[in-house]
Design a protein around this motif. Structure first.
Motif, PDB file in Angstrom:
ATOM      1  N   UNK A 176       0.824  -1.211   0.000  1.00  0.00           N
ATOM      2  CA  UNK A 176       0.000   0.000   0.000  1.00  0.00           C
ATOM      3  C   UNK A 176       0.866   1.273   0.000  1.00  0.00           C
ATOM      4  N   UNK A 177       2.111   1.139   0.423  1.00  0.00           N
ATOM      5  CA  UNK A 177       2.991   2.319   0.497  1.00  0.00           C
ATOM      6  C   UNK A 177       3.569   2.716  -0.861  1.00  0.00           C
ATOM      7  N   UNK A 178       3.564   1.788  -1.795  1.00  0.00           N
ATOM      8  CA  UNK A 178       4.150   2.110  -3.110  1.00  0.00           C
ATOM      9  C   UNK A 178       3.298   3.200  -3.770  1.00  0.00           C
ATOM     10  N   UNK A 179       3.956   4.275  -4.213  1.00  0.00           N
ATOM     11  CA  UNK A 179       3.198   5.420  -4.730  1.00  0.00           C
ATOM     12  C   UNK A 179       3.464   5.615  -6.228  1.00  0.00           C
ATOM     13  N   UNK A 180       2.563   6.327  -6.916  1.00  0.00           N
ATOM     14  CA  UNK A 180       2.820   6.633  -8.335  1.00  0.00           C
ATOM     15  C   UNK A 180       4.146   7.371  -8.512  1.00  0.00           C
ATOM     16  N   UNK A 181       4.495   8.238  -7.540  1.00  0.00           N
ATOM     17  CA  UNK A 181       5.756   8.995  -7.652  1.00  0.00           C
ATOM     18  C   UNK A 181       6.960   8.046  -7.690  1.00  0.00           C
ATOM     19  N   UNK A 199      -1.165  -7.208  -7.417  1.00  0.00           N
ATOM     20  CA  UNK A 199      -2.507  -6.618  -7.243  1.00  0.00           C
ATOM     21  C   UNK A 199      -2.789  -6.075  -5.839  1.00  0.00           C
ATOM     22  N   UNK A 200      -1.873  -6.267  -4.885  1.00  0.00           N
ATOM     23  CA  UNK A 200      -2.039  -5.629  -3.568  1.00  0.00           C
ATOM     24  C   UNK A 200      -1.665  -4.147  -3.599  1.00  0.00           C
ATOM     25  N   UNK A 205      -1.311   3.018  -8.619  1.00  0.00           N
ATOM     26  CA  UNK A 205      -0.073   2.346  -9.032  1.00  0.00           C
ATOM     27  C   UNK A 205      -0.389   1.303 -10.115  1.00  0.00           C
ATOM     28  N   UNK A 206      -1.506   0.590  -9.914  1.00  0.00           N
ATOM     29  CA  UNK A 206      -1.931  -0.408 -10.913  1.00  0.00           C
ATOM     30  C   UNK A 206      -2.141   0.279 -12.275  1.00  0.00           C
ATOM     31  N   UNK A 232       9.917  -3.764 -10.516  1.00  0.00           N
ATOM     32  CA  UNK A 232       9.139  -4.798  -9.824  1.00  0.00           C
ATOM     33  C   UNK A 232       8.358  -4.207  -8.643  1.00  0.00           C
ATOM     34  N   UNK A 233       7.040  -4.213  -8.773  1.00  0.00           N
ATOM     35  CA  UNK A 233       6.193  -3.634  -7.724  1.00  0.00           C
ATOM     36  C   UNK A 233       5.664  -4.679  -6.765  1.00  0.00           C
TER      37      UNK A 233
END
Ligand code: 13P
Ligand code: SF4
Length: 304
Positions: A176-181, A199-200, A205-206, A232-233
């Motif tokens: 959830x912490x991964x951001x578009x930035x 998909x989490x 981001x998706x 890799x996300x």
């Protein structure tokens, strides 16, 4: 004891105990290296249901070992680190599921395997990141309740515009912490790389992903796609098996500090040896819960 003797002892004891060692794709490299089988949640639950070993040593987080016990009640299932838990699974209590079922009567409940056995026991079917879209597609009902991951639910919603997916607001604190930035920056640094998201991850981001996949899905894409570079996300641990399946390719992590699941990093070789020596830590479940949870997991496995 040095590393080689430790590994030798683990392998010898594994034979003696008629045990199998399963490891999730996020586990530390030395644990993945000694495992008989590695995989994502779906592959590991399938493997746990089919093995003829007498003991399953599950290197992962608690819900994964618990799922192995749900599908193989006659086997001894051991988790080498007692406190390795999934923070998302801990967000949803069985009481909350009862409340949601009362609020949305008659609506099918699709529960992500990242959940406790008690929660699974109150669900109609389970899903994993690898099969959530397929599982939801088996229902003709227009409304579906998805638990406990809101990001997975919102990802699945994209495939079924005619359905309404209602969800509980749980999430993986690391994905959830991964951001578009983070992704814009990684793309700027590696313009040739394609981006694969788990998909989490959050919907924003998706939206930026070229592919969305489970951890083993990412390993397959890395191997099969013609691309040479990948962003890799998912949790940082996946970089190790990626480097093994496609050593000639380049893998970049957009936010290594944010996406480290501490529970996945707790297993050491000493813990695996202790598990085999002392049958620790054994996963047990009341039969009433296990058999109900089994119905939900079995329905999912039958689709695989
Ligand atoms: P996978 O089933 O894709 O391996 O995911 C499990 C998990 O916990 C992701 O954070
Ligand atoms: Fe749970 Fe997130 Fe860790 Fe996966 S990475 S086990 S979802 S806390």
């Amino acid at each position: 004891m040095n590393r080689e003797s430790l590994i030798e002892e683990i392998l010898a004891l594994k034979e003696k105990r008629k045990a199998i060692i399963l490891a999730h794709n996020y586990q530390p490299p030395e644990i993945q290296d000694i495992a008989d089988l590695r995989g994502d949640s779906l592959e590991l639950s399938l493997k746990a249901s089919k093995t003829d070993a007498e003991v399953i040593v599950f290197c992962g987080v608690f819900f994964m070992a618990e799922t192995a016990k749900i599908v193989s009640p006659q086997k001894r299932v051991l988790i080498p680190v007692a406190g390795a838990c999934c923070d998302m699974a801990n967000m949803l209590s069985p009481e909350e599921v009862v409340r949601l079922r009362e609020k949305y009567p008659g609506i099918p409940v699709v529960t992500y395997v990242n959940s406790t056995a008690e929660v699974k026991a109150l669900s109609d079917i389970c899903c994993t990141s690898a099969n959530a879209v397929k599982v939801v597609g088996t229902f003709s009902e227009k409304k579906i309740l998805m638990l406990p991951d809101m990001n997975l639910a919102r990802y699945v919603q994209r495939f079924y515009p005619d359905k309404e997916i209602i969800y509980f607001e749980g999430f993986c604190p690391f994905h959830h912490l991964l951001s578009p930035e983070d992704i814009y920056q990684a793309k700027a640094e590696h313009p040739e790389a394609i981006f694969i998201a788990h998909p989490e991850c959050r919907p924003e981001v998706i939206d930026l992903a070229d592919y969305v996949a489970s951890t083993s899905g990412m390993l397959r894409l890395a191997k099969e796609l013609p691309h040479e570079e990948f962003i890799i996300g998912t949790e940082i641990g996946l970089l190790y098996p990626l480097s093994k399946v496609a050593p000639e390719k380049k893998f970049y992590h957009p936010a290594p500090d944010k996406m480290l699941c501490p529970s996945m990093k707790k297993t050491r070789l000493e813990d695996v040896l202790n598990a085999l020596k002392n049958f620790e830590f054994e996963v047990t479940l009341p039969e009433e819960i296990r058999s109900k949870a089994y119905q939900a997991v079995k329905r999912m496995l039958e689709l695989s």
